[in-house]
Design a protein around this motif. Sequence first.
Motif, PDB file in Angstrom:
ATOM      1  N   HIS A  58     -12.192   1.653   2.120  1.00 27.88           N
ATOM      2  CA  HIS A  58     -12.468   0.224   2.288  1.00 27.88           C
ATOM      3  C   HIS A  58     -13.872  -0.035   2.843  1.00 27.88           C
ATOM      4  O   HIS A  58     -14.468  -1.055   2.556  1.00 27.88           O
ATOM      5  CB  HIS A  58     -11.400  -0.442   3.144  1.00 27.88           C
ATOM      6  CG  HIS A  58     -11.650  -0.339   4.613  1.00 27.88           C
ATOM      7  ND1 HIS A  58     -12.153  -1.382   5.323  1.00 27.88           N
ATOM      8  CD2 HIS A  58     -11.505   0.677   5.475  1.00 27.88           C
ATOM      9  CE1 HIS A  58     -12.295  -1.016   6.580  1.00 27.88           C
ATOM     10  NE2 HIS A  58     -11.905   0.224   6.701  1.00 27.88           N
ATOM     11  N   SER A  59     -14.409   0.898   3.619  1.00 25.12           N
ATOM     12  CA  SER A  59     -15.737   0.620   4.172  1.00 25.12           C
ATOM     13  C   SER A  59     -16.833   0.750   3.112  1.00 25.12           C
ATOM     14  O   SER A  59     -17.958   0.306   3.327  1.00 25.12           O
ATOM     15  CB  SER A  59     -16.027   1.527   5.366  1.00 25.12           C
ATOM     16  OG  SER A  59     -15.727   2.855   5.042  1.00 25.12           O
TER      17      SER A  59
ATOM     18  N   THR B 271      -8.518   0.542  -0.572  1.00 29.17           N
ATOM     19  CA  THR B 271      -8.159   0.600   0.846  1.00 29.17           C
ATOM     20  C   THR B 271      -8.566   1.946   1.439  1.00 29.17           C
ATOM     21  O   THR B 271      -9.102   2.012   2.549  1.00 29.17           O
ATOM     22  CB  THR B 271      -6.643   0.384   1.014  1.00 29.17           C
ATOM     23  OG1 THR B 271      -6.277  -0.807   0.341  1.00 29.17           O
ATOM     24  CG2 THR B 271      -6.266   0.275   2.476  1.00 29.17           C
ATOM     25  N   ALA B 272      -8.320   2.999   0.678  1.00 29.81           N
ATOM     26  CA  ALA B 272      -8.678   4.330   1.167  1.00 29.81           C
ATOM     27  C   ALA B 272     -10.170   4.400   1.488  1.00 29.81           C
ATOM     28  O   ALA B 272     -10.578   5.054   2.440  1.00 29.81           O
ATOM     29  CB  ALA B 272      -8.309   5.382   0.123  1.00 29.81           C
TER      30      ALA B 272
ATOM     31  N   GLU C 217      -2.699   5.206  -0.311  1.00 32.40           N
ATOM     32  CA  GLU C 217      -3.162   3.817  -0.248  1.00 32.40           C
ATOM     33  C   GLU C 217      -3.915   3.604  -1.545  1.00 32.40           C
ATOM     34  O   GLU C 217      -4.397   4.571  -2.142  1.00 32.40           O
ATOM     35  CB  GLU C 217      -4.140   3.600   0.910  1.00 32.40           C
ATOM     36  CG  GLU C 217      -3.583   3.825   2.285  1.00 32.40           C
ATOM     37  CD  GLU C 217      -2.657   2.711   2.775  1.00 32.40           C
ATOM     38  OE1 GLU C 217      -2.570   1.653   2.097  1.00 32.40           O
ATOM     39  OE2 GLU C 217      -2.016   2.915   3.814  1.00 32.40           O
TER      40      GLU C 217
ATOM     41  N   LEU D 277      -3.954  10.306   1.172  1.00 32.96           N
ATOM     42  CA  LEU D 277      -4.694  10.370   2.430  1.00 32.96           C
ATOM     43  C   LEU D 277      -3.989  11.330   3.376  1.00 32.96           C
ATOM     44  O   LEU D 277      -2.763  11.374   3.432  1.00 32.96           O
ATOM     45  CB  LEU D 277      -4.763   8.984   3.085  1.00 32.96           C
ATOM     46  CG  LEU D 277      -5.362   7.865   2.252  1.00 32.96           C
ATOM     47  CD1 LEU D 277      -5.418   6.579   3.057  1.00 32.96           C
ATOM     48  CD2 LEU D 277      -6.755   8.238   1.772  1.00 32.96           C
TER      49      LEU D 277
ATOM     50  N   ARG E  26     -14.304   9.984   2.964  1.00 29.20           N
ATOM     51  CA  ARG E  26     -14.015   8.706   3.627  1.00 29.20           C
ATOM     52  C   ARG E  26     -14.929   8.533   4.839  1.00 29.20           C
ATOM     53  O   ARG E  26     -15.072   9.436   5.645  1.00 29.20           O
ATOM     54  CB  ARG E  26     -12.556   8.653   4.054  1.00 29.20           C
ATOM     55  CG  ARG E  26     -11.602   8.717   2.881  1.00 29.20           C
ATOM     56  CD  ARG E  26     -10.181   8.905   3.345  1.00 29.20           C
ATOM     57  NE  ARG E  26      -9.674   7.735   4.058  1.00 29.20           N
ATOM     58  CZ  ARG E  26      -8.657   7.786   4.913  1.00 29.20           C
ATOM     59  NH1 ARG E  26      -8.080   8.940   5.197  1.00 29.20           N
ATOM     60  NH2 ARG E  26      -8.240   6.692   5.511  1.00 29.20           N
TER      61      ARG E  26
END
Lengths: 385, 284
Positions: free
Chosen positions: B101-102, B98-99, B94, B119, B246
């Motif tokens: 995203h938080s 996006t990988a 990604e 990922l 992540r």
Amino acid sequence: MLEKALSGNRTYWTWIFFLLAIIGAGAACWFWQLNVGLTITGLSRDVVWGFYIAQFTFLVGVAASAVMVVLPYYLHNYKAFGKMTILGEFLAIAAVIMCMTFIFVDMGRPDRILNVFLHPTPHSMMFWDTIALGGYLVLNILISRVTLSSERRGIAPPKWIRPIIILSIPWAVSIHTVTAFLYAGLAARPFWLTAILAPRFLASAFAAGPALLILLALIVRRISSFDPGREAINKLAEIVTYAMILNVFFVAMELFTALYSDIPEHVHHFQFLFTGLEGNSTLAPWMWLSVLLAVVSLVILINPATRRSETTLILGCIAVFFSLWIDKGLGMVIAGFVPNPLGQVVEYAPTLPELTISLAIYAGGVLIVTGLYKIALEVRGQMKA
Amino acid sequence: MDGSRREFLKLAGLTAIGATGASSVRASGGASSATGGHAEASSDGVRLAMVVDLRKFSRDGSLAERCIEACHRAHNVPDFGDDPKNEVKWIWTEDFETAFHSQEFHFIREDLKGKPTLLLCNHCDNPPCTRVCPTQATWKRDADGIVMMDWHRCIGCRYCVVACPYGSRSFNWKNPRLGLEDIDINFPTRMRGVVEKCTFCEERLARGQQPACVEVCSNDEIVFGDLNDPGSKVRQLLAERMAIRRKSGLGTQPEVYYVIDDPRTLQEFAPAAVVDGAEGGDHA
Ligand code: SF4
Ligand code: SF4
Ligand code: SF4
């Protein structure tokens, strides 16, 4: 007693065969699903639970709601519910069986269902849910059988059944609490990560379930000489009213926390539900319909005049039931998956075979309710010729 | 190279012991998962981890694809073409934002912006997926921390997929063989109705091999090793470089790290030879 469900007039059998036809269509779809896999549903890598699990969740609530007639009758000796308890318990039996069937059709490997018992896993909420639901089914079958057969013989129910009935009350609360815990303990899904989920599940259950029970009791009154009594209906209507108010209040709590804190991971799910997110607004019309029905139902139910008038009460109950069905049987589960853990908006819509299987399970539930209610009416000699 | 080979064989040996079940490693390393801590809590066990060096990935545009290819080929992961509904994947890309995203990256360095980021399952130290599984068909192996899958026990309830905060798991909506052109007989194919994911190549580790995706990387673009070994390459990289994980705030303790240092800090990089298109110092 079961044989009493196997005799009846033409209308009875037409109805039974109508239900069997739907079940047949669903069974055919299910065999297809068994052969090619869950790929025939609308589910995908991102939305792994959908219509089946949502129906399961909704119906756990219907099952739990029997407690709303059992509790006043047995704990507070509220006599007006005397004739209703058996209807509530039978509805619970049908609802639990539907729940189990929905779980079953959702499984990727139904042939391995015994693994849940061969490898019991207390750290999984699904394990506890299985125990809670299974236990609740057994309790309700036992209680309804014993009380009904005593009634048939014109004697008081045996003493030993009372503690079991009392046990069924917290047990009913537990099934829906544990079902909420399936969702509410997941760090991966901010939409469900809320302490209000279990209370909200219970409130909506205690509104939707008794609303359905009122409707069923009125139908039964039409086709038999059974009369639930005005007082029982009025009391149930009050219960529906309070529960619905609580439910709406809880939803407002949830909205406030999510929207005022403005944490994107929480807000996005509500946006997806009510306004659509990144062009995907499949659920928005449904959710607004749910809101509208909730408002209509509250107007009808809170006003004593419309609550007591049967015609408007029926409308109110239908509105409560469908409002909550949309909320729980569509929105609650699906919105948990959109956006997905990577923040991407994904599509889900149930397919025709998926809907057919679901409809068939509902038809199965209606069949069970029909058969069991017929038994109850026969036992009481209230069946019209 | 030699050093890492030796380190690796040692690790593979330990993993093989772990695979056979009873071992002292298992007994002594067991304390870690309950507390959610990792390296410190179980310093005498093996804690496998992966470090993906995004700096280095910027040098080879097709490397990520080759990693995916190697993994999916080695593990008979089906390919259903452009059919996102039935998709199964163990490792994929990604873009960077996006990988992570938080984390909300804005105005980031050019070489990170939109970068395809690999990922895979993070083999979390405190995995929510194994916690929810009603049959223990997925569990965390004490000996080395690999989050395992038993495809013969899984009932296909997908609760683990729901509980994974990283989208690492795939369900077989249909017969996976329909999406396989040639099947590698050294690895089992799965059946319809079960969940699968990256297994940190535990079958290759047991044979003394590196994970397939790591093997493709000739320049340590992905480094794999034991976090509990202070001399391991993964520990070295984490000590020297800026690495992120992540959604680390969820407490899952993911064990896949991403080095996001500026590629110009790589010694072998001549300043002019930075990522194509990065045109010098326009990073934020
Ligand atoms: S990344 Fe997901 S699947 Fe992998 S261990 Fe963590 S929670 Fe489980
Ligand atoms: S899908 Fe399989 S591995 Fe995942 S939770 Fe269910 S039984 Fe466990
Ligand atoms: S570690 Fe092995 S299984 Fe996991 S992504 Fe790499 S190659 Fe695939």
